[in-house]
Design a protein around this motif. Structure first.
Motif, short mmCIF file in Angstrom:
data_model
loop_
_atom_site.label_atom_id
_atom_site.label_comp_id
_atom_site.label_asym_id
_atom_site.label_seq_id
_atom_site.Cartn_x
_atom_site.Cartn_y
_atom_site.Cartn_z
N LEU A 33 0.99 -0.86 0.35
CA LEU A 33 0.00 -0.02 -0.19
C LEU A 33 0.63 1.27 0.31
CD1 LEU A 33 -2.67 1.77 0.49
CD2 LEU A 33 -2.39 0.66 2.70
N TYR A 34 2.41 1.14 0.19
CA TYR A 34 3.04 2.30 1.00
C TYR A 34 2.91 3.01 -0.04
CZ TYR A 34 5.78 5.44 2.83
OH TYR A 34 6.48 6.96 3.14
N ILE A 35 3.18 1.59 -1.59
CA ILE A 35 4.24 2.03 -2.92
C ILE A 35 3.14 2.85 -3.49
CG2 ILE A 35 3.63 0.01 -3.91
CD1 ILE A 35 6.12 2.72 -4.77
N GLN A 36 1.97 2.38 -3.61
CA GLN A 36 0.61 3.47 -3.87
C GLN A 36 0.01 4.62 -3.90
OE1 GLN A 36 -0.99 2.88 -6.36
NE2 GLN A 36 -0.09 0.12 -6.80
N TYR A 37 0.16 5.38 -2.13
CA TYR A 37 0.35 6.23 -1.74
C TYR A 37 1.63 7.14 -2.11
CZ TYR A 37 0.90 10.53 2.05
OH TYR A 37 0.12 11.51 2.42
N THR A 38 3.14 6.68 -2.30
CA THR A 38 4.42 7.21 -2.10
C THR A 38 4.90 7.80 -3.77
OG1 THR A 38 5.58 6.22 -1.24
CG2 THR A 38 6.75 7.08 -3.01
N LEU A 39 3.14 7.11 -4.71
CA LEU A 39 3.28 7.51 -5.94
C LEU A 39 2.21 8.19 -6.49
CD1 LEU A 39 3.16 3.74 -7.84
CD2 LEU A 39 4.79 5.40 -7.54
N PHE A 40 1.17 8.38 -5.30
CA PHE A 40 0.43 9.50 -5.43
C PHE A 40 1.20 10.55 -4.70
CE2 PHE A 40 -2.80 12.05 -2.34
CZ PHE A 40 -3.07 13.25 -2.61
N LEU A 41 1.73 11.01 -3.71
CA LEU A 41 2.85 11.80 -3.49
C LEU A 41 3.90 12.59 -3.85
CD1 LEU A 41 3.78 10.76 0.45
CD2 LEU A 41 2.79 12.70 -0.50
N THR A 42 4.25 11.58 -5.06
CA THR A 42 5.01 12.44 -5.81
C THR A 42 3.63 13.08 -7.10
OG1 THR A 42 4.93 10.75 -7.89
CG2 THR A 42 6.62 10.21 -6.10
N LEU A 43 3.27 13.53 -7.06
CA LEU A 43 1.75 13.46 -8.23
C LEU A 43 1.14 15.16 -7.67
CD1 LEU A 43 -0.21 11.30 -10.15
CD2 LEU A 43 2.03 12.07 -10.89
N THR A 44 1.72 15.09 -6.01
CA THR A 44 1.48 16.30 -6.02
C THR A 44 2.02 17.52 -5.69
OG1 THR A 44 2.38 15.34 -3.59
CG2 THR A 44 0.01 14.94 -3.80
N THR A 45 3.28 17.12 -6.97
CA THR A 45 4.02 18.24 -6.29
C THR A 45 4.04 18.81 -8.09
OG1 THR A 45 5.82 16.34 -7.54
CG2 THR A 45 5.71 17.16 -5.33
N VAL A 46 3.19 18.32 -8.73
CA VAL A 46 2.54 18.38 -10.01
C VAL A 46 2.62 19.79 -10.20
CG1 VAL A 46 1.54 18.56 -12.15
CG2 VAL A 46 2.07 16.22 -10.93
N GLY A 47 1.97 21.04 -9.57
CA GLY A 47 1.16 22.45 -9.63
C GLY A 47 2.77 23.13 -9.34
N SER A 48 3.72 22.31 -8.57
CA SER A 48 4.36 23.58 -7.75
C SER A 48 5.44 22.87 -9.02
CB SER A 48 5.59 22.96 -6.81
OG SER A 48 5.51 21.82 -6.72
N LEU A 49 6.19 22.13 -9.83
CA LEU A 49 6.60 22.39 -10.57
C LEU A 49 6.50 22.44 -11.65
CD1 LEU A 49 8.50 18.55 -8.85
CD2 LEU A 49 9.81 20.58 -8.57
N LEU A 50 5.23 22.28 -12.08
CA LEU A 50 5.33 22.31 -13.89
C LEU A 50 3.59 23.89 -14.11
CD1 LEU A 50 6.15 19.36 -13.93
CD2 LEU A 50 4.51 19.68 -15.93
N THR A 51 3.00 23.48 -13.29
CA THR A 51 2.08 24.82 -13.93
C THR A 51 2.22 25.53 -12.96
OG1 THR A 51 0.29 23.80 -12.26
CG2 THR A 51 0.02 23.11 -14.53
N HIS A 52 2.86 25.71 -12.11
CA HIS A 52 2.43 26.85 -11.22
C HIS A 52 4.25 27.18 -11.05
CE1 HIS A 52 -1.42 26.16 -10.19
NE2 HIS A 52 -2.01 27.01 -9.70
N SER A 53 4.87 27.15 -11.49
CA SER A 53 6.78 26.85 -11.24
C SER A 53 7.04 28.27 -11.57
CB SER A 53 7.06 25.85 -12.61
OG SER A 53 6.87 25.87 -13.83
N GLY A 54 6.07 28.93 -12.87
CA GLY A 54 6.69 30.00 -13.09
C GLY A 54 6.89 31.01 -12.46
N LEU A 55 5.10 30.80 -11.71
CA LEU A 55 5.00 32.29 -11.24
C LEU A 55 5.55 32.14 -9.58
CD1 LEU A 55 2.24 34.14 -10.43
CD2 LEU A 55 0.98 32.02 -9.30
N THR A 56 6.00 30.58 -9.46
CA THR A 56 6.43 30.55 -7.69
C THR A 56 8.56 31.38 -8.60
OG1 THR A 56 5.59 28.59 -7.14
CG2 THR A 56 7.64 29.18 -6.00
N ASN A 57 8.60 30.87 -9.32
CA ASN A 57 10.19 31.81 -9.27
C ASN A 57 9.65 33.02 -9.75
OD1 ASN A 57 12.38 29.22 -9.80
ND2 ASN A 57 10.57 28.54 -10.59
#
Length: 425
Positions: A33-57
C-alpha cells in the motif's frame, strides 16, 4: 545568530515530526500500500513544478523588487495561482486516467479531486514560504513550515488510524493537510491586504514578465520531477509491490538528510546571493559567484554523503523500536535511496547562477539533459537487476552533480563581461 536560530528550530521540529510519521507509517501501512501512496505523493508536486513553477520563480526573483507595492503584488500572485489551478486540474485528470488504464486501479479516478487539492495546498505552502524567506522573516517561516510539516506527516496516518489502511484514507489525510496549508496561506495574504488590485499597467508588466521569464520553468519542472521522482515509478514497474514499498520507505527516511542540508544552505545564501548578483559588473564578478556556488555545492555533497553513511550504519539498529520489522529489508537501501534524492538540491546551487542572469531557458536545458541522463541510466540499470539499480543510484549522484556543474559553468560564464551586459538588457 538571529538568522540561524529559527532555521535550526524549524528543521529540528521537522525532523522530529518526520521521525514520528515514519514510525507510524511503518507500523500501520504495509509496503504494497505504501508504494501506491508514495506514487500519489510524487504527483502532489505537479503544480509546484509545472503549472505554477513560473509564478513561484517570479515571486522568488521579484518579491524584494516589489517591496514598495507588496500588497498589490501579493494580490497578483494569489489570483494568478487560482487561474493556473484550471490547467492543473486538466493535467491531473489525464494522469489519473492513464494510471487507471495502466493497472486497473479504479480508485485513482476517485483520487483525482484529492490530488488536485493536495497540489494547491502544497504549492501555496511553497510560495508562502518563499515570500517569507525572501523577506528574511525567519521566525514566521519557521512557524509556517512547522505547522505544515506536522500536518503532512501526521494527518495521513491519523486517517489510517481512524478508517483503516487504505489508499483513500492516506490521500484523504494529505488533503486535510492541503486545506490547512491553503487556510494558513490565505490568512498570510489577507494580512498583506492581497485584495488590493494593482494598476492595469503594472499588471500587464507582471504578466509579460511571467510569460517571458516563467515559461521555461515548465521544462525545468519536468526535468526536476523526473530527477526526483521517476525512480519510484520505475521501481514500481520493474519490481514487486513489496520491494517497491521497501524502497519508498527508504527514500522517505533518507531524504531528510539531503533535504535538510539543502534547505539550510539555500536559506543561508538566499537572498544575499541575489543581491550580490545584482551588483556584478563583469566576468570576474560572476566567476567569484560561481566559485561560491562550488563551495556550497561541495559542502552539500560532503554533508549528504557523511549523513547518509551514518544513517545507513544505524539502520539495522532502528528495527523494531523505530521502524517496524516488516520494513527490515529497507534498511540496507538507505544510502543509495538518499543519494537518489540528493541530485536536485545538489544541482540547485549552480542553477542559482543562471537564475540570477534571468536565463531560465538554459536552466531548463541543463536540467533536462541531467534528467535524461539519469532517467535512461535508471531504466537500463533496473532492467538488468535490483543490485545494478542500487549501484547506479550511487554513481548517478556524483555523475549528475559534475555534469550539471560543467554545463552551468559553460553557460553562465561564456562571453566574459557580455554576460553582465545581457543581464542588464
Amino acid at each position: 545568530m538571529r538568522q540561524v536560530l529559527p532555521l535550526i528550530c524549524h528543521h529540528a521540529f521537522s525532523l522530529g515530526i518526520g521521525i514520528l510519521g515514519i514510525k507510524l507509517v511503518s507500523s500501520w501501512v504495509p509496503p504494497q500500500l505504501y508504494i501506491q501512496y508514495t506514487l500519489f505523493l510524487t504527483l502532489t508536486t505537479v503544480g509546484s513544478l509545472l503549472t505554477h513553477s513560473g509564478l513561484t520563480n517570479h515571486l522568488i526573483r521579484y518579491w524584494q523588487r516589489e517591496a514598495g507595492q507588496r500588497r498589490a503584488y501579493a494580490g497578483f500572485i494569489w489570483h494568478q495561482g487560482w487561474w493556473l489551478s484550471l490547467p492543473l486540474a486538466g493535467l491531473l485528470l489525464g494522469i489519473c486516467v492513464l494510471r487507471f488504464s495502466w493497472d486497473g486501479l479504479a480508485q485513482w479516478l476517485w483520487v483525482f479531486p484529492l490530488l488536485w487539492l493536495g497540489n494547491l495546498g502544497y504549492t501555496a505552502w511553497m510560495m508562502a514560504g518563499t515570500a517569507l524567506n525572501a523577506q528574511e522573516r525567519n521566525w514566521w517561516f519557521c512557524l509556517l513550515g512547522s505547522l505544515c510539516n506536522a500536518g503532512r506527516s501526521l494527518l495521513p496516518v491519523g486517517m489510517v488510524w481512524v478508517g483503516g489502511a487504505t489508499l483513500m484514507a492516506l490521500c484523504g489525510g494529505f488533503t486535510l493537510y492541503a486545506l490547512l496549508a491553503l487556510a494558513i496561506t490565505g490568512v498570510l495574504y489577507a494580512g498583506l491586504g492581497f485584495k488590493q488590485a494593482p494598476a492595469v499597467e503594472k499588471r500587464q508588466v507582471w504578466r509579460k514578465e511571467l510569460q517571458e521569464f516563467g515559461r521555461p520553468f515548465i521544462w525545468i519542472g519536468i526535468g526536476g520531477w523526473l530527477v526526483q521522482y521517476a525512480d519510484r515509478w520505475i521501481v514500481d514497474f520493474f519490481f514487486s509491490g513489496h520491494q517497491a514499498g521497501l524502497y519508498s520507505l527508504a527514500v522517505n527516511m533518507a531524504s531528510f538528510v539531503p533535504a535538510m542540508a539543502g534547505s539550510v544552505l539555500l536559506q543561508w545564501i538566499f537572498p544575499r546571493f541575489f543581491r550580490q548578483a545584482d551588483q556584478a559588473r563583469n566576468g570576474d564578478d560572476w566567476r567569484v559567484l560561481a566559485r561560491r556556488c562550488d563551495r556550497i555545492a561541495f559542502a552539500f555533497m560532503g554533508i549528504s554523503v557523511a549523513g547518509l553513511g551514518v544513517l545507513w550504519a544505524m539502520g539495522p539498529y532502528l528495527v523494531p523500536w523505530l521502524i517496524d520489522s516488516q520494513y527490515l529489508e529497507a534498511m540496507p537501501l538507505l544510502f543509495s535511496a538518499g543519494l537518489a534524492m540528493a541530485v536536485v538540491p545538489m544541482n540547485q546551487f549552480h542553477y542559482l547562477l543562471l537564475q540570477c542572469q534571468h536565463d531560465s531557458l538554459n536552466i531548463a536545458k541543463t536540467m533536462l539533459i541531467v534528467a535524461a541522463f539519469k532517467l535512461i541510466g535508471t531504466v537500463v540499470a533496473a532492467w538488468f537487476s535490483w543490485s545494478v539499480f542500487l549501484m547506479w543510484l550511487v554513481a548517478s549522484f556524483f555523475a549528475c552533480a559534475f555534469l550539471g556543474r560543467f554545463l552551468v559553468w559553460r553557460l553562465a560564464l561564456r562571453g566574459g563581461c557580455a554576460v553582465t551586459d545581457r543581464v542588464k538588457d
